[in-house]
Design a protein around this motif. Sequence first.
Motif, PDB file in Angstrom:
ATOM      1  N   CYS A  11      75.379  32.131  16.836  1.00 44.78           N
ATOM      2  CA  CYS A  11      75.103  30.684  16.801  1.00 44.78           C
ATOM      3  C   CYS A  11      73.689  30.452  16.279  1.00 44.78           C
ATOM      4  O   CYS A  11      72.908  29.709  16.866  1.00 44.78           O
ATOM      5  CB  CYS A  11      75.290  30.061  18.181  1.00 44.78           C
ATOM      6  SG  CYS A  11      74.314  30.821  19.506  1.00 44.78           S
ATOM      7  N   SER A  13      72.228  28.855  14.032  1.00 42.45           N
ATOM      8  CA  SER A  13      71.672  27.566  13.608  1.00 42.45           C
ATOM      9  C   SER A  13      71.176  26.739  14.782  1.00 42.45           C
ATOM     10  O   SER A  13      70.486  25.730  14.584  1.00 42.45           O
ATOM     11  CB  SER A  13      72.731  26.766  12.841  1.00 42.45           C
ATOM     12  OG  SER A  13      73.817  26.432  13.692  1.00 42.45           O
ATOM     13  N   SER A  15      69.175  25.634  18.348  1.00 44.63           N
ATOM     14  CA  SER A  15      67.881  25.810  18.991  1.00 44.63           C
ATOM     15  C   SER A  15      68.062  26.656  20.245  1.00 44.63           C
ATOM     16  O   SER A  15      69.188  26.930  20.687  1.00 44.63           O
ATOM     17  CB  SER A  15      67.291  24.455  19.368  1.00 44.63           C
ATOM     18  OG  SER A  15      68.050  23.873  20.435  1.00 44.63           O
ATOM     19  N   GLY A  37      67.608  28.453  15.005  1.00 47.65           N
ATOM     20  CA  GLY A  37      67.214  27.440  14.034  1.00 47.65           C
ATOM     21  C   GLY A  37      67.353  27.872  12.583  1.00 47.65           C
ATOM     22  O   GLY A  37      66.601  27.427  11.720  1.00 47.65           O
ATOM     23  N   GLY A  38      68.309  28.775  12.319  1.00 49.03           N
ATOM     24  CA  GLY A  38      68.556  29.187  10.951  1.00 49.03           C
ATOM     25  C   GLY A  38      67.668  30.302  10.440  1.00 49.03           C
ATOM     26  O   GLY A  38      67.601  30.530   9.222  1.00 49.03           O
ATOM     27  N   THR A  39      66.990  31.025  11.327  1.00 49.34           N
ATOM     28  CA  THR A  39      66.124  32.117  10.892  1.00 49.34           C
ATOM     29  C   THR A  39      66.197  33.290  11.869  1.00 49.34           C
ATOM     30  O   THR A  39      66.435  33.098  13.066  1.00 49.34           O
ATOM     31  CB  THR A  39      64.664  31.651  10.753  1.00 49.34           C
ATOM     32  OG1 THR A  39      63.849  32.751  10.294  1.00 49.34           O
ATOM     33  CG2 THR A  39      64.112  31.157  12.081  1.00 49.34           C
ATOM     34  N   TRP A  45      59.768  30.853  14.442  1.00 53.56           N
ATOM     35  CA  TRP A  45      60.503  29.689  14.947  1.00 53.56           C
ATOM     36  C   TRP A  45      59.950  29.245  16.295  1.00 53.56           C
ATOM     37  O   TRP A  45      59.745  28.037  16.533  1.00 53.56           O
ATOM     38  CB  TRP A  45      61.990  30.020  15.086  1.00 53.56           C
ATOM     39  CG  TRP A  45      62.807  28.806  15.425  1.00 53.56           C
ATOM     40  CD1 TRP A  45      63.392  27.938  14.551  1.00 53.56           C
ATOM     41  CD2 TRP A  45      63.087  28.299  16.750  1.00 53.56           C
ATOM     42  NE1 TRP A  45      64.027  26.927  15.241  1.00 53.56           N
ATOM     43  CE2 TRP A  45      63.853  27.127  16.590  1.00 53.56           C
ATOM     44  CE3 TRP A  45      62.771  28.717  18.030  1.00 53.56           C
ATOM     45  CZ2 TRP A  45      64.308  26.379  17.676  1.00 53.56           C
ATOM     46  CZ3 TRP A  45      63.215  27.979  19.118  1.00 53.56           C
ATOM     47  CH2 TRP A  45      63.975  26.812  18.928  1.00 53.56           C
ATOM     48  N   TRP A 237      76.503  35.284  11.885  1.00 56.49           N
ATOM     49  CA  TRP A 237      75.340  35.195  10.994  1.00 56.49           C
ATOM     50  C   TRP A 237      75.597  36.001   9.719  1.00 56.49           C
ATOM     51  O   TRP A 237      75.300  35.546   8.621  1.00 56.49           O
ATOM     52  CB  TRP A 237      74.097  35.723  11.713  1.00 56.49           C
ATOM     53  CG  TRP A 237      72.862  35.676  10.879  1.00 56.49           C
ATOM     54  CD1 TRP A 237      72.394  36.655  10.039  1.00 56.49           C
ATOM     55  CD2 TRP A 237      71.933  34.598  10.774  1.00 56.49           C
ATOM     56  NE1 TRP A 237      71.231  36.260   9.431  1.00 56.49           N
ATOM     57  CE2 TRP A 237      70.926  35.002   9.867  1.00 56.49           C
ATOM     58  CE3 TRP A 237      71.842  33.335  11.367  1.00 56.49           C
ATOM     59  CZ2 TRP A 237      69.854  34.187   9.541  1.00 56.49           C
ATOM     60  CZ3 TRP A 237      70.765  32.521  11.044  1.00 56.49           C
ATOM     61  CH2 TRP A 237      69.782  32.945  10.138  1.00 56.49           C
ATOM     62  N   PRO A 240      79.931  34.580   7.892  1.00 57.20           N
ATOM     63  CA  PRO A 240      80.095  33.146   8.190  1.00 57.20           C
ATOM     64  C   PRO A 240      81.534  32.657   8.148  1.00 57.20           C
ATOM     65  O   PRO A 240      81.800  31.524   8.574  1.00 57.20           O
ATOM     66  CB  PRO A 240      79.235  32.460   7.123  1.00 57.20           C
ATOM     67  CG  PRO A 240      79.055  33.477   6.041  1.00 57.20           C
ATOM     68  CD  PRO A 240      79.070  34.812   6.718  1.00 57.20           C
TER      69      PRO A 240
END
Length: 258
Positions: A11, A13, A15, A37-39, A45, A237, A240
Motif C-alpha cells: 500500500c 501510496s 501515508s 506516500g509513493g516512495t 518522506w 509496489w 501493480p
Amino acid sequence: MYRRAISTLGCGSLSLEQAGALALRHGLDGLELRALGGTLDLPAWLGNRYGTPAGAAAGALPGRMPVLALGTSFKLAGATEAERTELLRFVPWAEALGAKYLRVFDGGQARYDAGETAAAVATLAWWRALRASRGWAVDLMVETHDSLLTSGQILRFADAAAGVAVLWDAHHTWLKGRENPVETWGAIGRHVVHIHVKDSLAGTYVLPGNGQFPMAPLRERLAAEFPGVVSLEWERWWHPVLPPLEEALVTAARRSWW
C-alpha cells in the motif's frame, strides 16, 4: 502465538496514518514500513511529513498501531561506505517510531560462499560496534532474500554471525530453495524473529489461498511455536497488476489463510 502484520510494500501510496488505519481495520498487530506516500525513501518522506524524528514520535500513530520495522535496501555482503551511510539515515526515524528492527538483505551472488559470509559478518560487526557506542535500541534483521535460499545456507550464516536476527522469507525458500516450509522452520526457527508470507501459482503472485504455497501446515506450527511477527508481504509496489492489499487481507481472513 505469532503476531500478524503487513508490509506497506502492498500500500505504498498511503501515508503512515492511512496504513495504520488499514491495519487497524483488519485487526492486525503492527506495520512493517517499506514504502510510504509513493516512495521507498522513508527518511525523506518522514522528514517532509514530520520535520524531525521527535516530531514523528509525537505525531505518528500514537498508541494505535505499532511500527515493528523499517525496510531498507541495504545488503550485508559487499556493502560500500556510501551504502552504510545510507543505512544510517533510517536509524533516527526507527528510534523515534519505536521500531525494533531495520530490515536489511543478505546480498551475495546466490551462493553466500566463504568470502561473502565473511563480508556480511564484517558488516554486522561494524553495525554492532556503532550501535553499542551510540546506545541505539533498534537492531538489524537480515532477510533471506538474495542468496540465503535454503536452510543449510541460512544455518551456516547464522553460525558465522552469532546472535543474528533472521527475517525468513518463507516463500523464497519454498519456491527458489525448493524446501518444505515446515521443515525449513524446524531447522532455522531458533534464529527467526520475523517472517514474510505470500502465495503464488506457477511463480506468479496470487491472492492468499489461490496458489500453491503450503500455508496451512506452516500456520499450525507457527501458531504453536513462534512468538514473533508474520507479515503479509503483498508485493503490489513491484507488481501493480495485483489487487489492492485490502482485498488480499479480506481474502486471507475469509479463508483463515494465516
